[in-house]
Enzyme design. Sequence first.
Site, mmCIF file in Angstrom:
data_model
loop_
_atom_site.group_PDB
_atom_site.id
_atom_site.type_symbol
_atom_site.label_atom_id
_atom_site.label_comp_id
_atom_site.label_asym_id
_atom_site.label_seq_id
_atom_site.Cartn_x
_atom_site.Cartn_y
_atom_site.Cartn_z
ATOM 1 N N HIS A 77 56.922 44.576 62.835
ATOM 2 C CA HIS A 77 56.398 44.008 64.152
ATOM 3 C C HIS A 77 57.427 42.824 64.806
ATOM 4 C CE1 HIS A 77 52.924 43.325 61.247
ATOM 5 N NE2 HIS A 77 52.585 43.900 62.237
ATOM 6 N N MET B 205 47.476 43.361 63.792
ATOM 7 C CA MET B 205 46.677 42.379 63.717
ATOM 8 C C MET B 205 46.963 40.964 62.772
ATOM 9 S SD MET B 205 44.131 45.129 62.121
ATOM 10 C CE MET B 205 44.916 45.842 60.665
ATOM 11 N N GLY B 206 47.861 40.777 63.201
ATOM 12 C CA GLY B 206 48.954 39.188 62.976
ATOM 13 C C GLY B 206 49.207 39.514 60.938
ATOM 14 N N TYR B 207 49.495 38.634 60.702
ATOM 15 C CA TYR B 207 50.410 38.771 59.929
ATOM 16 C C TYR B 207 52.404 38.898 59.891
ATOM 17 C CZ TYR B 207 50.929 36.422 55.091
ATOM 18 O OH TYR B 207 50.882 35.716 53.461
ATOM 19 N N LEU B 208 52.916 38.987 60.764
ATOM 20 C CA LEU B 208 53.434 39.201 61.202
ATOM 21 C C LEU B 208 54.836 39.817 60.670
ATOM 22 C CD1 LEU B 208 53.498 38.134 64.782
ATOM 23 C CD2 LEU B 208 52.684 40.041 63.989
ATOM 24 N N ASP C 114 52.419 54.126 60.624
ATOM 25 C CA ASP C 114 51.648 54.275 61.455
ATOM 26 C C ASP C 114 50.994 55.896 61.346
ATOM 27 O OD1 ASP C 114 49.556 52.095 59.505
ATOM 28 O OD2 ASP C 114 50.708 50.732 61.371
ATOM 29 N N GLU D 176 59.566 42.028 59.912
ATOM 30 C CA GLU D 176 59.808 42.451 60.633
ATOM 31 C C GLU D 176 60.052 43.428 61.357
ATOM 32 O OE1 GLU D 176 60.275 40.505 57.433
ATOM 33 O OE2 GLU D 176 61.753 40.171 57.286
HETATM 34 O O1 PAF Z 1 48.483 49.067 63.316
HETATM 35 C C1 PAF Z 1 47.376 48.171 63.991
HETATM 36 O O2 PAF Z 1 48.135 46.481 63.398
HETATM 37 C C2 PAF Z 1 46.243 48.021 64.287
HETATM 38 O O3 PAF Z 1 45.951 48.932 63.839
HETATM 39 C C3 PAF Z 1 46.114 47.605 65.677
HETATM 40 C C4 PAF Z 1 46.982 49.142 66.008
HETATM 41 C C5 PAF Z 1 46.533 46.274 66.422
HETATM 42 C C6 PAF Z 1 44.754 47.816 66.160
HETATM 43 O O4 PAF Z 1 43.988 47.100 65.208
#
Ligand code: PAF
Length: 302
Positions: free
Chosen positions: A37, A30-33, A150, A35
């Site tokens: 990500h 969902m962006g705002y990446l 998550d 470390e």
């Molecule tokens: O983990 C996330 O950032 C979100 O839940 C995902 C998997 C990109 C789905 O929108």
Amino acid sequence: MIISGNSKETREQIKEWKKQGLSVGLVPTMGYLHEGHQSLMEAAKRENDRVAVSIFVNPIQFGPNEDFASYPRDFGKDAALCESVGVDLIFHPEAEEMYDEDFCTYVDMDGLTKELCGKSRPTHFRGVQTVVSKLFHIIPADRAYFGQKDAQQLAVIKKMVRDLSMDIEIIGCPIIRETDGLAKSSRNTYLNAEERQAALVLNRSLAAGKKMIEDGERDAAKVKRHIEALIAQEKMAKADYVEIVDFSDITPVEKLDDAKRGEVLCAIAVWIGKTRLIDNFIWNIGRGQRTSGQDYEKRSMS
Ligand code: PAF
């Protein structure tokens, strides 16, 4: 690096790579990446010929009183990070590209989504499964990468892929932490200095729970109570939940040794002021804490 907001164009590009015999890794975000990500992108880069990252703040996974509008966004910074890691394609659609006005088809699940985050966010996983399914259709990758922070989401997506016979391998990657132990999260940006300090209670209380297990405790309720008591000691913190579940189906366990595939997930969600943070550890009976996310996972969850 290709940047596209168009589903058809993106799918054509992925198909073209596949036609050339190249493997493709997808990192949905969902962006705002941060470390966390970055570690997913690096894993995807190591294991695939081409890497695609999706950046889309998915409205349908937020509840009516949640932070969709205020969720942090910075596409320029995200694109620069992707470029530095060697990402080949960013899919960055508008909401209208993903959801027609009359959109009405959702992917939902009976099990796994009712406990933990599903209790206080009843429509969240339906939104996640729906968007991830759409992303898998738009970007027909060989592998997709998700963080263990998550953990419930990771388990839900693995189950969805199995149940719906989707042709993609799901790779779980370890939690990345700040040097003081706070799990990296885009939502950490909401915390002021005092709250940032208070947020350390998540990792501290989990570490204490883990120590109890290492010392031989197998009664889930006792470990849970200990973690809850430590969270309660932090004035700015309020536990949403502290749960110990079987990681294979996200159902509560009484004794840790009862886990069907030998792994329990100890997961917490804690409000620090107006910010809800999550963290967890996975305990493998016999092996101890899972540290190298994906190898364990392929053996125990596939
Ligand atoms: O983990 C996330 O950032 C979100 O839940 C995902 C998997 C990109 C789905 O929108």
